[in-house]
Design a protein around this motif. Sequence first.
Motif, short mmCIF file in Angstrom:
data_model
loop_
_atom_site.label_atom_id
_atom_site.label_comp_id
_atom_site.label_asym_id
_atom_site.label_seq_id
_atom_site.Cartn_x
_atom_site.Cartn_y
_atom_site.Cartn_z
N ASN A 76 0.82 -1.21 0.00
CA ASN A 76 0.00 0.00 0.00
C ASN A 76 0.86 1.26 0.00
O ASN A 76 0.57 2.23 -0.71
N ILE A 79 2.54 1.72 -3.48
CA ILE A 79 1.63 2.09 -4.57
C ILE A 79 0.96 3.44 -4.30
O ILE A 79 1.07 4.37 -5.10
N LEU A 80 0.28 3.54 -3.17
CA LEU A 80 -0.44 4.78 -2.87
C LEU A 80 0.51 5.92 -2.52
O LEU A 80 0.18 7.09 -2.72
N LYS A 83 1.24 8.41 -5.34
CA LYS A 83 0.13 9.16 -5.94
C LYS A 83 0.46 10.64 -6.13
O LYS A 83 0.27 11.21 -7.21
N LYS A 92 0.49 9.09 -14.85
CA LYS A 92 -0.58 8.39 -14.14
C LYS A 92 -0.93 7.06 -14.81
O LYS A 92 -2.08 6.64 -14.81
N PRO A 107 -5.16 -1.55 -4.01
CA PRO A 107 -4.63 -0.18 -4.03
C PRO A 107 -4.54 0.39 -5.45
O PRO A 107 -4.82 1.58 -5.67
N HIS A 110 -7.88 1.42 -6.50
CA HIS A 110 -8.21 2.70 -5.87
C HIS A 110 -7.65 3.86 -6.69
O HIS A 110 -8.35 4.87 -6.91
N LEU A 111 -6.43 3.73 -7.16
CA LEU A 111 -5.85 4.78 -8.00
C LEU A 111 -6.59 4.88 -9.33
O LEU A 111 -6.80 5.98 -9.85
N ASN A 114 -9.44 6.92 -9.22
CA ASN A 114 -9.10 8.32 -9.00
C ASN A 114 -8.26 8.89 -10.14
O ASN A 114 -7.39 9.74 -9.93
N ILE A 228 1.12 7.37 3.95
CA ILE A 228 -0.34 7.23 3.83
C ILE A 228 -0.98 7.16 5.22
O ILE A 228 -2.19 7.04 5.34
#
Length: 375
Positions: A76, A79-80, A83, A92, A107, A110-111, A114, A228
Amino acid sequence: MTAYLDMNATSPVSKEVADLAYRLMVEEYGNAGSRTHEFGALAKKYVETARKQVAEVVAVDKSEVIFTSGATESNNIAILGLKEFAEQENKKHIITTRIEHKAVLEPIEHLENNGFEVSYLDVGERGLVDPTQLKALLRDDTVLVSIMHVNNETGCTQPISDICEELKFSDAYFHVDAAQSFGKLSEDLKNDRIDLVSASGHKVYAPKGIGALIMRKRGFIKPPLKPIQFGGGQERGLRPGTLPVPLIAGFGLACELATKNADKWQMHAASLKQSLMVELDKIGAQYNGENSSPFVLNFSVPDVNSESLMVSLKGIAAVSNGSACTSSSYTPSHVLTAMGLDEDRITSAVRISWGYMTESLPVNEIVEKIKQIQI
């Protein structure tokens, strides 16, 4: 006594590691963040020793090791945590596979929800990526490539060195979920083109609840990760929280033992695997995936339901038919589905996994139960 053959789910803690962790829980129990007394100084020393032991597994400096609660948290963060950088640089695009652990897939999803774009590499029935397809998918705006080393369900071992070669001229960060290989099949992880490596202690005979994220520097520049979670500033401000010194020290010792014994453990594991495959060949077993780790075998036998087999093996062997993290959902394996296997082969798939503590496999008993179910 039931043979524990689900090491890919979790391993027992080695006695040396358990003894060390116990001592640091009940005798030398200082907080590594306490700077005013010898208890804190000693705790910090244990942490830094462990940091070095973990770093040596993949040939990095100890400053490139961040302790986490395990590979899920490390994934997590890797990866996050990219961002903000990705949005600032307008990069991106992410490349991964559909056979990753859910701790990577979710994760990334999730991106994707977004504003990120995700490309998925094919693996086919072999369960292996084609590095040339990766090369074709790479773009100037690719910020991350995330590919696991050893698959937790099939044991398929990805061609990490070839992948690194294809990434040689790309700026994309390369993340490897190494939960199943760290400390056991670590040689490929020493490649300095790998930027981020996730590891879990409980897959390498250390306690649950501890792991690491390796953040390999490019030159002198570390990956541009942002935290995060917030509150405390520990672990270079990236992962806050009081350090669990007993778990960290245990993880460090487990890594040292694994590094020292890697070749011996691999040879023993390969011998166990061969003994199982010799007998499974006689009853027409199909092996799911290629180039698999010596510590695991995923196979299907026609007309044998995996749930029935696991029940019939009660008292003989504890085995699995998929990831422990999603076993409560009773959905078909997303890994085997992504490999394109048919429904019958998936529903009959069984995973047997072992470790250095496994002296032998109850091969004859397992095969006999399979034959009884086939009848």
